[in-house]
Design a protein around this motif. Structure first.
Motif, PDB file in Angstrom:
ATOM      1  N   ARG A 126     -26.587  -6.145 -23.158  1.00 25.31           N
ATOM      2  CA  ARG A 126     -26.979  -4.896 -22.520  1.00 25.31           C
ATOM      3  C   ARG A 126     -27.810  -5.211 -21.284  1.00 25.31           C
ATOM      4  O   ARG A 126     -28.525  -6.216 -21.261  1.00 25.31           O
ATOM      5  CB  ARG A 126     -27.791  -4.019 -23.471  1.00 25.31           C
ATOM      6  N   LYS A 131     -31.162   3.064 -13.887  1.00 15.27           N
ATOM      7  CA  LYS A 131     -32.192   3.291 -14.891  1.00 15.27           C
ATOM      8  C   LYS A 131     -32.758   4.700 -14.830  1.00 15.27           C
ATOM      9  O   LYS A 131     -33.235   5.135 -13.779  1.00 15.27           O
ATOM     10  CB  LYS A 131     -33.346   2.293 -14.686  1.00 15.27           C
ATOM     11  N   GLN A 182     -22.664   2.932 -21.649  1.00 20.01           N
ATOM     12  CA  GLN A 182     -23.766   3.552 -22.389  1.00 20.01           C
ATOM     13  C   GLN A 182     -24.112   4.901 -21.770  1.00 20.01           C
ATOM     14  O   GLN A 182     -24.218   5.031 -20.559  1.00 20.01           O
ATOM     15  CB  GLN A 182     -24.979   2.615 -22.334  1.00 20.01           C
ATOM     16  N   THR A 185     -30.155   8.688 -23.734  1.00 15.64           N
ATOM     17  CA  THR A 185     -30.691   9.822 -24.497  1.00 15.64           C
ATOM     18  C   THR A 185     -30.823  11.076 -23.634  1.00 15.64           C
ATOM     19  O   THR A 185     -30.564  12.186 -24.065  1.00 15.64           O
ATOM     20  CB  THR A 185     -32.053   9.430 -25.112  1.00 15.64           C
ATOM     21  N   ARG A 186     -31.230  10.872 -22.374  1.00 17.26           N
ATOM     22  CA  ARG A 186     -31.481  12.023 -21.487  1.00 17.26           C
ATOM     23  C   ARG A 186     -30.200  12.705 -21.046  1.00 17.26           C
ATOM     24  O   ARG A 186     -30.227  13.815 -20.554  1.00 17.26           O
ATOM     25  CB  ARG A 186     -32.286  11.560 -20.272  1.00 17.26           C
ATOM     26  N   LYS A 207     -26.033   7.470 -27.006  1.00 17.64           N
ATOM     27  CA  LYS A 207     -27.359   7.541 -27.607  1.00 17.64           C
ATOM     28  C   LYS A 207     -27.686   8.972 -28.020  1.00 17.64           C
ATOM     29  O   LYS A 207     -27.252   9.932 -27.365  1.00 17.64           O
ATOM     30  CB  LYS A 207     -28.382   7.011 -26.617  1.00 17.64           C
ATOM     31  N   ARG A 237     -31.886   6.142 -31.385  1.00 15.44           N
ATOM     32  CA  ARG A 237     -32.894   5.442 -30.580  1.00 15.44           C
ATOM     33  C   ARG A 237     -34.288   6.081 -30.672  1.00 15.44           C
ATOM     34  O   ARG A 237     -35.168   5.816 -29.872  1.00 15.44           O
ATOM     35  CB  ARG A 237     -32.445   5.337 -29.121  1.00 15.44           C
ATOM     36  N   HIS A 272     -36.324   1.067 -28.180  1.00 17.52           N
ATOM     37  CA  HIS A 272     -36.783   2.372 -27.709  1.00 17.52           C
ATOM     38  C   HIS A 272     -37.327   3.195 -28.879  1.00 17.52           C
ATOM     39  O   HIS A 272     -38.146   4.085 -28.686  1.00 17.52           O
ATOM     40  CB  HIS A 272     -35.648   3.106 -26.987  1.00 17.52           C
TER      41      HIS A 272
HETATM   42  C1  PEP Z   1     -32.142   1.907 -22.325  1.00 18.59           C
HETATM   43  O1  PEP Z   1     -31.315   1.579 -23.204  1.00 18.59           O
HETATM   44  O2  PEP Z   1     -32.723   1.091 -21.592  1.00 18.59           O
HETATM   45  C2  PEP Z   1     -32.506   3.343 -22.231  1.00 18.59           C
HETATM   46  C3  PEP Z   1     -32.945   3.861 -21.094  1.00 18.59           C
HETATM   47  O3  PEP Z   1     -32.355   3.994 -23.387  1.00 18.59           O
HETATM   48  P1  PEP Z   1     -32.624   5.538 -23.788  1.00 18.59           P
HETATM   49  O4  PEP Z   1     -31.582   6.321 -23.065  1.00 18.59           O
HETATM   50  O5  PEP Z   1     -32.433   5.519 -25.276  1.00 18.59           O
HETATM   51  O6  PEP Z   1     -34.025   5.875 -23.400  1.00 18.59           O
END
Ligand code: PEP
Ligand code: MN
Length: 337
Positions: A126, A131, A182, A185-186, A207, A237, A272
């Motif tokens: 990963r 970000k 991926q 979460t957001r 997620k 997560r 996380h």
């Molecule tokens: C990540 O995997 O670095 C991440 C930002 O995860 P999450 O969306 O679960 O906060």
């Protein structure tokens, strides 16, 4: 509705059922299985009249699916889904580890991470090029330059790449660099993004939203699957609670019901989920014990200097120790790692 074909149904009979479903303006999804083919129907707002399909040759039965998430539900698909990646098979017989840094920071550290992981038997890495940061002033990721680094490291080492897509605009670029896309979460309920990855040909690691119920999470998976991408893996997560001893509350109790209600593989992300390196190994092992099919974990060559999520990242010796423990526990549970 699920149309179950007889085990000796011919391809022509299956094709005729698919055609008949299209004729009534609904969407067929062919689900070939080891013993029989089933055809899921979506697109209906009310109940589908089974009579027109039940009479077709080769049809065994029509089953009403009661859950609002249809393609993601175990009613529709009794067997566990196995997601086949070039580097690994994710499913009930294996325990798949995805490890690596939170962010792509530069080529050298991504390359070092890949070499370390491969030497310890971890075939999927990963690393985020895009970000989602709470502060607009925090490191936002290297973007397309980061994707180029991931592509070069994959080419040189053969490691599989798991990386986040935040925006429909970059879907094609991320799809090209990633073996697994991926969704963070957001963005779990970013429906246009979910529809877009529904058209991608790469498996999706979805997620759980930080305040999503299990049903909302499965409905998000349904968005991806309704678009024709059936290779969805769920990832717990951590969710928001009143607790302040950890960054999030890792909801391990969601794993057994997620696996009961859905056939999709479930990952656990204790990095996380806890936000603190010291708590990560215990929760990783607990995730495996709770029935997770895989682990997503943050590992960094020098966590103290990480550009994001250093506090929750394991260093290489810590990762190695955890991998040894996971291997022992996986063996007890009848999974290979
Ligand atoms: C990540 O995997 O670095 C991440 C930002 O995860 P999450 O969306 O679960 O906060
Ligand atoms: Mn992170």
């Amino acid at each position: 509705m699920l149309v179950v074909m007889q085990s000796d149904a011919t391809p022509e009979q299956v094709a005729r059922v698919i055609d008949s479903i299209r004729q009534i303006d609904l969407t067929p999804h062919s689900l070939p299985g080891p013993t029989r083919t089933a055809i899921a129907i979506t697109g209906n707002t009310g109940a589908v009249d089974a009579r027109v399909l039940e009479v077709l040759p080769g049809v065994k039965e029509c089953i009403r699916v009661t859950k609002p998430y249809k393609l993601a539900s175990r009613e529709m698909h009794r067997d566990d889904t196995v997601v086949k990646l070039p580097q690994a098979e994710v499913g009930p017989k294996t325990f798949t580890v995805i490890a690596g840094p939170c962010s792509v920071e530069n080529e050298a550290m991504v390359f070092r991470s890949a070499e370390f992981l491969l030497s310890r038997g971890v075939k999927l890495m990963r690393a985020g090029a895009f970000k989602p940061r709470t502060s607009p002033y925090a490191f936002q990721g290297m973007g397309v330059e980061g994707l180029a680094i991931l592509k070069r490291v994959r080419e040189k080492t053969g490691i599989g790449i798991v990386t986040e897509l935040m925006d429909t605009e970059y879907a094609a670029a991320v799809e090209e660099a990633a073996d697994v896309i991926q969704i963070g979460t957001r963005n779990m309920q970013n429906f246009s993004l979910l529809k877009r990855v529904g058209r991608c040909r790469r498996p999706v690691l979805l997620k759980r939203g930080m305040s999503a119920t299990l049903e909302e999470w499965l409905m998000a998976a349904e968005y991806v699957m309704a678009g024709g991408n059936y290779q969805v893996m769920l990832c717990e997560r951590g969710v928001r609670t009143f607790a302040d001893h950890s960054r999030n509350t890792l909801d391990l109790s969601v794993i057994p019901p997620a696996k009961a209600l859905s056939h999709l593989p479930v990952f656990v992300d204790p990095s996380h989920g806890t936000g603190k390196r010291a708590y990560v190994p215990a929760m990783a092992l607990a995730g495996l014990a709770a029935g997770a099919d895989g682990l997503l974990i943050e590992t960094h060559p020098d966590p103290e200097r990480a550009l994001s999520d250093g506090a929750q990242s394991l260093d290489f010796p810590g990762t190695e120790k955890l991998l040894d423990q996971l291997r022992k526990l996986a063996a007890v549970l009848g999974r290979t790692m």
